[in-house]
Design an enzyme around this catalytic site. Structure first.
Site, short mmCIF file in Angstrom:
data_model
loop_
_atom_site.label_atom_id
_atom_site.label_comp_id
_atom_site.label_asym_id
_atom_site.label_seq_id
_atom_site.Cartn_x
_atom_site.Cartn_y
_atom_site.Cartn_z
CE1 TYR A 225 -2.33 1.72 -7.06
CE2 TYR A 225 -3.00 3.52 -5.60
CZ TYR A 225 -3.15 2.80 -6.78
OH TYR A 225 -4.13 3.16 -7.67
CE LYS B 115 -32.28 -11.62 -11.66
NZ LYS B 115 -32.32 -10.45 -10.80
CG ASP C 75 -2.00 -0.98 1.15
OD1 ASP C 75 -2.08 -1.67 0.10
OD2 ASP C 75 -2.76 -1.12 2.13
S1 IVH Z 1 -28.21 -11.01 -18.08
C1 IVH Z 1 -30.44 -9.80 -21.79
N1 IVH Z 1 -26.78 -11.95 -16.05
O1 IVH Z 1 -30.83 -9.11 -13.35
C2 IVH Z 1 -29.63 -10.18 -20.60
N2 IVH Z 1 -28.40 -10.26 -15.60
O2 IVH Z 1 -33.74 -9.33 -13.65
C3 IVH Z 1 -30.09 -9.51 -19.38
N3 IVH Z 1 -28.48 -9.54 -13.26
O3 IVH Z 1 -31.28 -6.29 -15.39
C4 IVH Z 1 -29.22 -9.57 -18.19
N4 IVH Z 1 -26.89 -10.88 -12.53
O4 IVH Z 1 -29.39 -6.24 -13.66
C5 IVH Z 1 -27.75 -11.10 -16.44
N5 IVH Z 1 -25.44 -12.85 -14.39
C6 IVH Z 1 -26.40 -12.00 -14.77
C7 IVH Z 1 -27.03 -11.12 -13.85
C8 IVH Z 1 -28.04 -10.27 -14.31
C9 IVH Z 1 -27.75 -9.93 -12.20
C10 IVH Z 1 -29.56 -8.52 -13.23
C11 IVH Z 1 -29.49 -7.48 -14.32
C12 IVH Z 1 -30.82 -7.55 -15.02
C13 IVH Z 1 -31.68 -8.20 -13.98
C14 IVH Z 1 -32.87 -8.90 -14.63
#
Ligand code: IVH
Length: 678
Positions: free
Chosen positions: A39, A118, A36
């Site tokens: 840096y 997700k 650190d």
């Molecule tokens: S793909 C057309 N991948 O979930 C493709 N979305 O409910 C659309 N999200 O608006 C998104 N993790 O903000 C994708 N691995 C992931 C994701 C993801 C979180 C969110 C994203 C999207 C929302 C849809």
């Protein structure tokens, strides 16, 4: 100092590159390569050069990540490629229906899904031109969003310049900006201290942060980012990737952080296994996920299936059971904690939330209740997220019964009846009666807690009995307990009494830092206690220190320093220290203990990276971490190919499987200690 213009320019470029590499290693790879202090030194040199020669400031200079003075409002931007959202499946059956639906349009015997986590954050669209980040925007309604480039630049895991050569002239990257759970909690603690309403969840906090007009505040919030979509607009013929899997790899090569927990599946059963596996493991992740996203891997197939109005036909979000649910507030109980803080807790009609039954939820403080305008009998939305305790997010006034009464915080302590105090600058009302039994109970439980003196068996029920019967009036009284006295307690035999006394005996060997933390001085958490005891190796020195001397300790701010100095001014606290000292507790750093800064142990683990998983037989996670760090090792939160050892305890989670997959060496506690001995 370089002299000619060319030399100065060259030096600035070199500094930019070195700092960029160090920051990439730290924020994206989680594998630091630079001290650190080094840096900071290089950073300051670059800053000085740029101050002197502003024409040298490059758009990808690390100095551009600190934020700027507030904007008045954000510009709206039209996305080059619309940001679609995802359809949801709420269980595997709905997922199977989705599968048959796309199969009807494009029947396939063989196909692949990419399963991703997700991430529960806020979507971002990033535009790179000739490799340089030129625009960052929120999703908005999917067609137009807000231009928040300055804020996006403060996110360290987003590259300001893409890595690699032969990049397409324009690259669009989509991903999720999110806040790690510990950062989220820290932000809410800060907000409650400064009287601001807490964010209901990490997603709101991330979205709110991204839309902060002052990007200097954004820079402090430590947002993070996982990239998940790579798109190349306008140039029809360039196809960057044939599959989603390849896209993710390309994104990683371009310098983005891509979530490591992705996998390829070839059947519904494989998707099911992934979904169920992460339903269990996700509580161990340092960020929040609310489901998995399943995408068809083949870009050709994606194109064939196309989009509906709102979402792609080739992807679906397979969600985990709701973490928010409506229920009735039956009553409110006000609890008094060890600092005297009054915390209102809602008693609810039991409701199923994320797989558990919830019947109580935190209401934080009186200000929060006023904000919610909570009435007894109201229907409230309750939320449970990861390890965060359930809380009331909002209430539904339209469902309020006619005769419902608003709830008001009591003006007197519900435990001891003394008037409470609420400074205008704080959200929290407190009982300041030093002999309030609730405060005493809280102090005793804290004293015995894992990161303090780690006294097994000193739980809330036992403490309640001991306080009710006036066996103990202060922490020091614990050390005067006898087998006879203890075995007089309900459901507490001689064996348990003996065990507790043994545990109390053991606590006398615990280091000074834990004792200091155990005293429960406001704002002194275990990290601060460690910092303080390194600078003040015994209690006399700390007790004699002025606020200014305490504040001089690196990492200790004015508020903490004042709180510590004030605590030692109180005569009753001095008496407590004398009694605990007489009982044999450690109030100085033992020169032979491994915690002592004076005698640093050999750097056995220099350059080695460790990950901890599961519960170890005797060491707490923090103990293990400091032992490793004292020996020069590094402890990170997730397993990667950079991990040298996985330290495994009972109930090990997903990290163990990952380490097995990667062939990483595993150690039990005994082996870890044996290695340290060498
Ligand atoms: S793909 C057309 N991948 O979930 C493709 N979305 O409910 C659309 N999200 O608006 C998104 N993790 O903000 C994708 N691995 C992931 C994701 C993801 C979180 C969110 C994203 C999207 C929302 C849809």
């Amino acid at each position: 100092m370089p002299e000619s213009t060319a030399e100065i320019k060259q030096r600035a470029k070199q500094l930019r590159q070195q700092l960029q590499q160090a920051s990439y290693a730290y924020y994206v790879l989680d594998n630091p390569i630079m001290e650190d202090a080094v840096y900071d030194k290089l950073y300051r040199e670059l800053q000085e050069l740029e101050n002197q020669y502003p024409e040298l400031i490059a758009p990808d200079s690390p100095t551009q990540r600190v934020g700027e003075k507030p904007a008045t409002q954000f510009a709206t931007v039209k996305h080059n490629i619309a940001l679609y959202s995802l359809d949801n499946a709420f269980d595997l059956e709905e997922f199977a229906q989705w599968e048959s639906k796309w199969q009807r349009i494009a029947p396939r015997e063989e196909f692949e899904y990419v399963c991703e986590l997700k991430i529960d954050g806020s979507a971002l669209a990033l535009t790179y031109e000739n490799g340089l980040l030129v625009r960052g925007a929120t999703r908005g309604d999917g067609v137009t969003g807000e231009e928040i480039t300055q804020n996006v630049k403060t996110i360290r895991s987003i590259p300001l310049r893409l890595k690699g050569e032969n990049l397409p002239p324009v690259v669009e990257v989509r991903g999720e900006a999110f806040l790690a759970l510990d950062v989220f909690e820290r932000i809410n603690e800060e907000r409650s201290r400064s009287h601001e309403a807490a964010f209901a969840n990490p997603r709101n906090a991330a979205a709110g942060t991204l839309r902060q007009l002052d990007s200097r505040i954004v820079a402090q919030r430590r947002l993070d980012f996982f990239a998940y979509t790579l798109q190349v607009p306008d140039v029809e013929d360039i196809q960057v990737a044939q599959t989603q899997w390849e896209s993710l790899e390309l994104l990683q090569n371009m310098g983005f952080k891509v979530n490591p927990h992705r996998t390829l599946c070839r059947s519904l059963d494989e998707v099911k296994a992934y979904y169920q596996y992460w339903d269990k493991q996700r509580v161990d992740l340092p960020y929040m996920t609310d489901g998995v996203v399943v995408k068809l891997n083949s870009v050709t197939l994606q194109k064939q299936l196309g989009f509906t109005q709102k979402s792609p036909r080739w992807a679906i979000a397979l969600k985990y059971p709701a973490e928010e649910a409506p229920t009735r507030v039956e009553s409110v109980t006000v609890q008094v904690g060890r600092t005297g803080a009054l915390t209102p807790v809602a008693n609810l009609s039991p409701v199923q939330l994320a797989g558990t039954t919830v019947s109580r939820a935190s209401l934080h403080n009186g200000d929060r209740i006023a904000q919610l305008d909570l009435h007894i009998g109201d229907t409230a939305i309750v939320r449970k997220a990861g390890e965060i305790i359930p809380e009331v997010v909002r209430i539904l006034p339209e469902l309020r019964p006619d005769n419902a009464q608003p709830f008001r915080m009591p003006t007197h302590c519900p435990e001891c009846g003394q008037p409470t105090v609420k400074p205008a600058s704080e959200a929290v009302a407190r009982c300041i009666n030093a002999s309030c039994p609730a405060i005493l109970r809280g102090s005793l439980v804290h004293w015995g807690s894992r990161d303090a003196l780690d006294i097994n068996g000193l739980g809330e029920k036992l403490v309640q009995q001991m306080v009710d019967r006036q066996f103990v009036q202060s922490v020091a009284d614990l050390y005067d307990l006898t087998i006879d006295k203890l075995s007089a307690l309900e459901r507490f035999g001689r064996k348990s009494a003996h065990n507790l006394l043994q545990e109390l005996e053991k606590s006398k060997t615990k280091p000074w830092a834990r004792v200091l933390y155990g005293l429960g001085i406001r704002h002194v958490g275990s990290v601060n206690a460690q910092l303080l005891t390194e600078k003040f190796p015994d209690v006399e020195q700390l007790s004699a220190a002025s606020p200014a001397q305490i504040e001089a300790v690196y990492g200790i701010g004015a508020e903490i320093a004042d709180s510590v100095a004030q605590w030692f001014q109180v005569p009753a606290n001095q008496t407590l220290i004398q009694r605990l000292k007489a009982a044999g507790l450690q109030f100085s750093a033992a020169p032979s203990s491994p915690q002592s800064a004076a005698e640093k142990p050999a750097q056995t683990f220099a350059g080695k990276t460790f990950v901890l998983t599961g519960t170890l037989p005797t060491l707490t996670r923090n103990d293990a971490k400091s032992l490793i760090e004292n020996a020069g090792g590094k402890v990170t939160s997730s397993v990667s190919s950079k991990t040298d050892y996985l330290v495994v305890g009972e109930d090990a989670g997903s990290k163990l499987k990952k380490a097995q997959d990667l062939g990483i060496a595993q150690l039990g506690e005994a082996q870890l200690l044996a290695l340290l001995e060498q």
